[in-house]
Design a protein around this motif. Structure first.
Motif, PDB file in Angstrom:
ATOM      1  N   ILE A  58       8.222  -2.261 -12.054  1.00  0.00           N
ATOM      2  CA  ILE A  58       7.522  -2.736 -10.857  1.00  0.00           C
ATOM      3  C   ILE A  58       7.879  -1.778  -9.729  1.00  0.00           C
ATOM      4  CG2 ILE A  58       7.001  -4.729  -9.419  1.00  0.00           C
ATOM      5  CD1 ILE A  58       6.689  -5.235 -12.435  1.00  0.00           C
ATOM      6  N   GLY A  59       6.897  -1.190  -9.088  1.00  0.00           N
ATOM      7  CA  GLY A  59       7.142  -0.207  -8.045  1.00  0.00           C
ATOM      8  C   GLY A  59       6.668  -0.688  -6.686  1.00  0.00           C
ATOM      9  N   LEU A  60       7.611  -0.845  -5.761  1.00  0.00           N
ATOM     10  CA  LEU A  60       7.280  -1.195  -4.377  1.00  0.00           C
ATOM     11  C   LEU A  60       7.107   0.103  -3.610  1.00  0.00           C
ATOM     12  CD1 LEU A  60       6.920  -3.273  -2.112  1.00  0.00           C
ATOM     13  CD2 LEU A  60       9.414  -3.318  -1.856  1.00  0.00           C
TER      14      LEU A  60
ATOM     15  N   VAL B  83       3.473  -1.836 -12.776  1.00  0.00           N
ATOM     16  CA  VAL B  83       2.833  -2.456 -11.608  1.00  0.00           C
ATOM     17  C   VAL B  83       3.209  -1.625 -10.391  1.00  0.00           C
ATOM     18  CG1 VAL B  83       2.656  -4.514 -10.170  1.00  0.00           C
ATOM     19  CG2 VAL B  83       2.997  -4.755 -12.644  1.00  0.00           C
ATOM     20  N   GLN B  84       2.206  -1.196  -9.628  1.00  0.00           N
ATOM     21  CA  GLN B  84       2.456  -0.363  -8.452  1.00  0.00           C
ATOM     22  C   GLN B  84       1.851  -1.007  -7.208  1.00  0.00           C
ATOM     23  OE1 GLN B  84       4.343   2.351  -8.726  1.00  0.00           O
ATOM     24  NE2 GLN B  84       4.441   2.267 -10.955  1.00  0.00           N
ATOM     25  N   ILE B  85       2.688  -1.254  -6.211  1.00  0.00           N
ATOM     26  CA  ILE B  85       2.236  -1.736  -4.901  1.00  0.00           C
ATOM     27  C   ILE B  85       2.067  -0.496  -4.034  1.00  0.00           C
ATOM     28  CG2 ILE B  85       2.799  -3.193  -2.927  1.00  0.00           C
ATOM     29  CD1 ILE B  85       4.660  -4.773  -4.872  1.00  0.00           C
TER      30      ILE B  85
ATOM     31  N   ARG C  60      -0.007   9.963  -8.529  1.00  0.00           N
ATOM     32  CA  ARG C  60       0.256  10.301  -9.924  1.00  0.00           C
ATOM     33  C   ARG C  60       0.780   9.116 -10.723  1.00  0.00           C
ATOM     34  NH1 ARG C  60      -1.951  14.086 -12.423  1.00  0.00           N
ATOM     35  NH2 ARG C  60      -1.791  15.148 -10.415  1.00  0.00           N
ATOM     36  N   ASN C  61       1.527   8.228 -10.074  1.00  0.00           N
ATOM     37  CA  ASN C  61       2.113   7.096 -10.777  1.00  0.00           C
ATOM     38  C   ASN C  61       1.066   6.059 -11.207  1.00  0.00           C
ATOM     39  OD1 ASN C  61       5.507   6.114 -10.123  1.00  0.00           O
ATOM     40  ND2 ASN C  61       4.289   5.691 -11.918  1.00  0.00           N
TER      41      ASN C  61
ATOM     42  N   PRO D 273      -3.097  -3.014  -3.916  1.00  0.00           N
ATOM     43  CA  PRO D 273      -3.171  -2.345  -2.615  1.00  0.00           C
ATOM     44  C   PRO D 273      -2.633  -3.224  -1.493  1.00  0.00           C
ATOM     45  CG  PRO D 273      -5.312  -3.227  -3.174  1.00  0.00           C
ATOM     46  CD  PRO D 273      -4.411  -3.522  -4.353  1.00  0.00           C
ATOM     47  N   CYS D 274      -1.863  -2.628  -0.611  1.00  0.00           N
ATOM     48  CA  CYS D 274      -1.228  -3.408   0.456  1.00  0.00           C
ATOM     49  C   CYS D 274      -1.610  -2.880   1.832  1.00  0.00           C
ATOM     50  CB  CYS D 274       0.290  -3.372   0.300  1.00  0.00           C
ATOM     51  SG  CYS D 274       1.012  -1.723   0.474  1.00  0.00           S
ATOM     52  N   LEU D 275      -1.410  -3.711   2.825  1.00  0.00           N
ATOM     53  CA  LEU D 275      -1.527  -3.290   4.212  1.00  0.00           C
ATOM     54  C   LEU D 275      -0.480  -2.221   4.516  1.00  0.00           C
ATOM     55  CD1 LEU D 275      -1.831  -6.741   6.026  1.00  0.00           C
ATOM     56  CD2 LEU D 275      -3.635  -5.007   5.893  1.00  0.00           C
ATOM     57  N   GLY D 276      -0.808  -1.322   5.412  1.00  0.00           N
ATOM     58  CA  GLY D 276       0.178  -0.377   5.910  1.00  0.00           C
ATOM     59  C   GLY D 276       0.890  -0.962   7.114  1.00  0.00           C
TER      60      GLY D 276
END
Length: 767
Positions: A464-466, A491-493, A499-500, A512-515
């Motif tokens: 899991i990648g934050l 899982v990538q946030i 590349r990941n 996808p998250c808010l900046g």
């Protein structure tokens, strides 16, 4: 006039940091990313007490900011995040993941902001839109079925304190301490070295110390590219006549001269402030030897003062009251031969003695350093040597003096403060147990290198990648990318494609998250977050831009969504209430670390931030002995597991002006005179003559390690540069493929990217 060779244009690298060159770069990226005028005004709120914390570096935010409290790098990061370019499900319908894998890093991220949650469809080899509820449910079901010790929760260093606290709680309630982060790849050597010698894992210097210092020693950090706002403090110090002595293999423009873009007069006249008063081009890996030379000269001066019945050079009162270990360190210094010091450091005795004379004449000395010290096989020893140097004259725990590690990601230091660590002894596990009624895991988790080892061994089930771009940032790329595809779940946030996402597991989700710069509207109203800067100060950050898409969730909301779908309900953890009101998360942080975060909500908007307690800054040493520790180095060799032969060169990796960590904004590096490509190799003209290489000629590099693994990067254009003979430099992350995973700092396991022995091959075909 620049010289063009293939895709590379090579010009002069003689412009100062700042000035019109930086202004032009800011203007270019704002236009390129389609940032409208109203949003470009966001820069006026960057690093301001009522604005948002820069999403680039972690340099300190002053209480009384400049009108334009942003730099070229920070403006690029803001433009990159607030771009008008977006990619939705239709983009992925047009491109298979295999096709995207062939795109380079810059092109992937330049597509714009991700706007919808995605799941990889293996049959079509495409990412397809999935609902948030479905994504959370499927991720949660998978995590519940896995071995709890075979799941990693990685954090990149940009997430807020609030998100980071929730994330570490998710991992520990899930059942492990597998919380590697970007500190493992950069400043873990600092955390280990400073903790054991002065009792704190972070630096002791704050912005006020720059106003009172009378000497600065600078090691292995490119301020012009990696933390340009610090140039204001360095410039002001130079204008007061403060000497700045720099140890760095490359002559970096930001450490040579600076034109202040805040000054109309300097911009109009082209006036440059010289930064370094003495610039010593130490060999990569030669810092311990250089500091041994400085120390040897200091002891010699003290001997002379003692013989003449004069004032001692060493601060004996401080040493006797506050330190231990001086005898062993002194014996090691006196036994060290000058010929060995000169050979290993690449510096002349006279130059080191000259620098030591300035040190001895100064009353308040700061030691500033970056990854040029930490990313070595003996990175921890390098850090402790900085401490040794400062302790000799009591230069820790008094105004204007101290140790100052310069951190990278904007909250990498803060996320460690609120529990992102694989080391259970550094986390308040008993407090978490009392607050939330669960039994936290006590087993040491995986750091970055250990997570990579588990992936290569097929012993990891989920990653899991934050944030971040893990697969691009780590060493051993050839092996890692192949092994990564065997992971059952990734899982990538993220905010942008990287590349990941195209190198992925058997099941893969991109969320996808808010900046941080965007307004974060939750049920309880617009929410603010907090970060910690390099000097240990906490700051509030308030989003100012409209979200790029209504389909995005905030990082806290995504972490909460995964947690609710994965964990059994816990009446003491109301994830929804935390997402509705981040103030409640801050109350939980304050309850967990009351000595640091008491009255958190009331203090978060303190101008200049509120500072965490740092005992060493006040000469309170939280070490085993209760004193600061001198440590004697065992040897001067800083690269013991990669001994170079007569045909090897020593490679160290650097970042360009057109990047921040793995984010590549463009292919230019105007501080080094390179445009159009990142596939270059900086080389001394003497070495070019030795190898009979012409400017722009293509070569390849190969790691000569005898472990059965081929590590090679080709297609590198040779660029003549002022670099020590026998040493070469190239860009990170492109050259990470040359770093063996086992080539890391002994105690901290930081990849040793600043000293890699390589062989050069002529006519290097692209890899």
């Amino acid at each position: 006039m620049s010289k063009r060779t293939g895709d590379v244009r090579i010009g002069k690298a003689d412009m100062p940091a700042g000035g019109w060159g930086s202004l032009a770069k800011v203007t270019t990226i704002l236009l390129d990313q389609g940032v409208p005028l109203k949003d470009s005004r966001l820069l006026l709120k960057q690093n301001k007490p009522d604005g948002y914390a820069c999403v680039s570096c972690a340099w300190a935010k002053p209480a009384n900011p400049h009108p334009f409290e942003f730099c070229e790098s920070g403006a690029k990061a803001t433009a990159w995040e607030t771009t008008s370019k977006t990619i939705g499900a239709d983009f992925f319908e047009r491109h298979t993941v295999t096709e995207l894998e062939a795109w380079d890093d810059h092109t992937l991220e330049a597509q714009g902001r991700l706007t919808v949650p995605l799941r990889w469809d293996s049959a079509a080899d495409k990412y397809r839109e999935v609902s948030w509820d479905t994504a959370f449910a499927e991720i949660g079901a998978a995590l519940r079925a896995f071995d709890r010790e075979q799941v990693v929760f990685y954090a990149s260093g940009r997430a807020s304190l609030e998100t980071s606290y929730m994330y570490q709680l998710l991992a520990r309630m899930y059942g492990n301490n597998n919380l590697p982060d970007s500190s493992n790849m950069c400043h873990e050597s600092t955390s280990v070295g400073l903790q054991k010698t002065i009792g704190v894992p972070v630096g002791t210097v704050d912005l006020h110390d720059f106003e009172e210092t009378d000497c600065i020693f600078f090691f292995g950090q490119n301020v012009g590219t990696n933390s340009p706002r610090m140039l204001h403090q360095l410039r002001e110090a130079r204008m007061r006549g403060v000497p700045i002595i720099t140890f760095n293999p490359l002559r970096e423009r930001g450490l040579v001269s600076f034109t202040n873009p805040q000054s109309p007069l300097e911009m109009l006249t082209g006036h440059e402030t010289p930064i370094s008063t003495q610039y010593l081009q130490v060999k990569p890996g030669g810092d311990t030897a250089a500091i041994m030379g400085l120390s040897k000269a200091i002891f010699a001066r003290d001997d002379a003062a003692l013989a003449a019945c004069g004032q001692r050079v060493l601060d004996l009162a401080f040493i006797q009251e506050h330190t231990q270990g001086i005898a062993d360190f002194e014996a090691a210094v006196r036994a060290c031969d000058w010929s060995a010091i000169e050979r290993e450091s690449g510096l002349a005795r006279a130059d080191l003695e000259s620098a030591a004379a300035v040190y001895c004449a100064s009353n308040a000395v700061m030691g500033i350093y970056g990854m040029g010290l930490t990313q070595h096989r003996e990175g921890v020893r390098n850090v402790t040597m900085i401490v040794n140097l400062l302790l000799l004259r009591g230069n820790i725990g008094k105004p204007g003096a101290g140790v100052c590690p310069v951190r990278g990601h904007s909250n990498v230091q803060g996320q460690r403060t609120v529990g992102i660590t694989e080391k259970p002894e550094l986390a308040p596990l008993d407090k978490l147990k009392a607050l939330y009624g669960f039994e936290p895991p006590r087993k040491t988790g995986m750091n970055t290198v250990e997570a990579c080892e588990a992936i290569l061994a097929g012993k990891l089930q989920a990653f899991i990648g934050l944030g971040g771009n893990f697969v691009r940032a780590v060493p051993e790329r050839g092996l890692m990318e192949a092994a990564w595809r065997a992971l059952p779940l990734t899982v990538q946030i993220a905010t942008k494609l990287n590349r990941n996402h195209v190198i992925h597991g058997k099941a893969s989700y991109v969320l996808p998250c808010l900046g941080r710069i965007e307004i974060d509207r939750q049920r309880g109203g617009p929410q603010d977050v907090t970060v910690e800067d390099s000097t240990g100060c906490m700051h509030g950050s308030r989003g100012r831009a409209e979200p790029v898409a209504s389909t995005l969730l905030s990082e806290p909301a995504i972490v909460a969504g995964i947690a609710k779908a994965t964990l059994d309900p816990n009446p003491r953890v109301d994830w929804d209430a935390w997402v509705a009101d981040y103030g409640r998360i801050r109350e939980a942080i304050a309850a967990t670390w009351p000595d640091i975060f008491h009255d958190f909500n009331a203090r978060m908007w303190t101008p200049g931030g509120f500072r965490r307690p740092l005992g060493a800054a006040h000469r309170v040493w939280k070490t085993e002995s209760g004193k600061a520790l001198f440590t004697a180095p065992g040897s001067l060799d800083n690269n013991p597991d990669m001994r170079g032969g007569p045909t090897t060169l020593r490679l160290f990796t650097v970042r360009s002006d057109g990047q921040f960590n793995t984010t590549i904004y463009n292919y230019d590096d105007h501080f080094r005179g390179v445009q159009g490509s990142r596939m270059v190799l900086f080389m001394a003209r003497a070495d070019m003559a030795k190898y009979a290489l012409a400017e722009g000629e293509l070569v390849a590099l190969r790691t000569p390690a005898e472990d059965g693994v081929e590590r090679r990067v080709g297609g590198l254009a040779v660029v003549p540069y002022d670099v020590p003979e026998g040493c070469i430099a190239g860009y990170y992350p492109e050259l990470n493929a040359l770093i063996p995973l086992w080539h890391h700092a002994k105690e901290s396991k930081v990849p040793a990217a600043k000293a890699i022995e390589v062989l050069l091959e002529r006519g290097g075909r692209p890899s």
